[in-house]
Design a protein around this motif. Structure first.
Motif, PDB file in Angstrom:
ATOM      1  N   LEU A 129       0.864  -1.182   0.000  1.00  0.00           N
ATOM      2  CA  LEU A 129       0.000   0.000   0.000  1.00  0.00           C
ATOM      3  C   LEU A 129       0.900   1.231   0.000  1.00  0.00           C
ATOM      4  O   LEU A 129       1.785   1.359   0.853  1.00  0.00           O
ATOM      5  CB  LEU A 129      -0.895   0.002   1.242  1.00  0.00           C
ATOM      6  N   TYR A 170       1.674  11.861   0.926  1.00  0.00           N
ATOM      7  CA  TYR A 170       1.220  13.013   1.723  1.00  0.00           C
ATOM      8  C   TYR A 170       1.879  14.250   1.106  1.00  0.00           C
ATOM      9  O   TYR A 170       3.117  14.354   1.089  1.00  0.00           O
ATOM     10  CB  TYR A 170       1.654  12.870   3.173  1.00  0.00           C
ATOM     11  N   ASP A 213      -3.578  -2.234  11.645  1.00  0.00           N
ATOM     12  CA  ASP A 213      -3.641  -3.028  10.410  1.00  0.00           C
ATOM     13  C   ASP A 213      -4.048  -4.447  10.820  1.00  0.00           C
ATOM     14  O   ASP A 213      -3.220  -5.357  10.875  1.00  0.00           O
ATOM     15  CB  ASP A 213      -2.283  -3.006   9.702  1.00  0.00           C
ATOM     16  N   LEU A 228      10.098   9.129  11.608  1.00  0.00           N
ATOM     17  CA  LEU A 228      10.395   8.237  10.478  1.00  0.00           C
ATOM     18  C   LEU A 228      11.176   9.034   9.433  1.00  0.00           C
ATOM     19  O   LEU A 228      10.594   9.745   8.608  1.00  0.00           O
ATOM     20  CB  LEU A 228       9.101   7.687   9.874  1.00  0.00           C
ATOM     21  N   ARG A 232       5.804  13.495   1.335  1.00  0.00           N
ATOM     22  CA  ARG A 232       6.340  12.215   1.833  1.00  0.00           C
ATOM     23  C   ARG A 232       5.592  11.078   1.157  1.00  0.00           C
ATOM     24  O   ARG A 232       4.384  11.208   0.886  1.00  0.00           O
ATOM     25  CB  ARG A 232       6.131  12.141   3.344  1.00  0.00           C
ATOM     26  N   THR A 265       3.865   0.420   2.590  1.00  0.00           N
ATOM     27  CA  THR A 265       3.745  -0.657   3.583  1.00  0.00           C
ATOM     28  C   THR A 265       3.551  -1.980   2.842  1.00  0.00           C
ATOM     29  O   THR A 265       2.515  -2.206   2.205  1.00  0.00           O
ATOM     30  CB  THR A 265       2.594  -0.445   4.581  1.00  0.00           C
TER      31      THR A 265
HETATM   32  O1  LIG Z   1       2.421   6.824   6.261  1.00  0.00           O
HETATM   33  C1  LIG Z   1       2.662   6.112   7.222  1.00  0.00           C
HETATM   34  O2  LIG Z   1       3.786   5.962   7.677  1.00  0.00           O
HETATM   35  C2  LIG Z   1       1.505   5.386   7.875  1.00  0.00           C
HETATM   36  C3  LIG Z   1       0.969   4.287   7.026  1.00  0.00           C
HETATM   37  C4  LIG Z   1       0.023   3.423   7.776  1.00  0.00           C
HETATM   38  O3  LIG Z   1      -0.250   3.619   8.929  1.00  0.00           O
HETATM   39  C5  LIG Z   1      -0.591   2.310   7.095  1.00  0.00           C
HETATM   40  O4  LIG Z   1      -0.381   2.147   5.875  1.00  0.00           O
HETATM   41  O5  LIG Z   1      -1.317   1.557   7.765  1.00  0.00           O
END
Ligand SMILES: O=C(O)CCC(=O)C(=O)O
Length: 215
Positions: A108, A112, A124, A163, A193, A197
């Motif tokens: 995914l 941003y 999740d 991060l 950014r 994931t």
């Molecule tokens: O952008 C992020 O680091 C968060 C992503 C996140 O929480 C997710 O994909 O579940």
């Protein structure tokens, strides 16, 4: 990509969740190349349309879902339409498999535009991710804070970590069942950014916990 490096930081969150962060996992050149790849014509980005407490909500961040054929996934009431793997994302997935032993079959992507865009509290823990999902999260671009809070305050206090660009964050163990995470707004952040994931979609009630402490 860095070879099998030691994590920069490890958190063990009760009852038996684990978070590891590997800083500078991607070199500046690799970050630059991956950013160009993801923001070029290879990825079809769209705004999510979520169903939250009976309302339709469209957060301004953009997302894309890359997955093996026939992999279905939905969160917050939206079913994600999968795009095929690109060579670059497949290579990352293979490298993560060698590190953690999890054969990820989906990633995914979240984009941003600046610090006003965020992701709210969630876990999740969708059934498709199975029990104890192993999730590997790569950050590019602006550094942002990432927060964790326990669902039951007996398990500890909230945690905030940064991060940085090029970092890899591993979430494993029973973390998703007992803790939530979020990417809060940071209004002073002017730059974009991207987060990736990597996930493994399995049948519900199947354990996904193949992570066994490989660094
Ligand atoms: O952008 C992020 O680091 C968060 C992503 C996140 O929480 C997710 O994909 O579940």
């Amino acid at each position: 990509m860095a070879p099998l490096i030691e994590p920069t930081e490890i958190w063990r969150l009760p009852p038996s969740g684990e978070i590891r962060r590997y800083d500078q996992w991607l070199s500046p050149t690799e970050q630059h190349d991956l950013w160009r790849h993801l923001t070029g014509t290879h990825i079809d980005w769209h705004q999510p349309l979520l169903h939250v407490f009976g309302r339709k909500v469209s957060p301004s961040r953009r997302e894309a879902w890359i997955a093996d054929p026939n992999i279905q996934y939905q969160y917050s009431g939206q079913r994600l339409k999968a795009q095929p793997w690109t060579t670059e994302l497949r290579q990352l997935s293979t490298h993560l498999f060698y590190m953690f032993g999890t054969p990820f079959n989906a990633v995914l992507l979240n984009h941003y535009a600046h610090g006003h865009e965020q992701m709210g509290w969630h876990s999740d823990n969708e059934p498709e991710l199975g029990r104890n999902p192993v999730i590997a999260s790569i950050s590019l671009g602006a550094q942002r804070d990432f927060r964790f809070r326990p669902k039951n305050s007996a398990h500890g206090a909230p945690i905030t970590m940064a991060l940085p660009a090029g970092s890899l964050l591993l979430m494993a163990g029973d973390l998703q069942h007992h803790w939530e995470h979020s990417l809060p707004q940071r209004r002073r952040v002017a730059l974009p950014r991207i987060n990736l994931t990597f996930r493994r979609i399995v049948e519900s009630n199947t354990s996904n916990d193949r992570f066994n402490g490989v660094t």
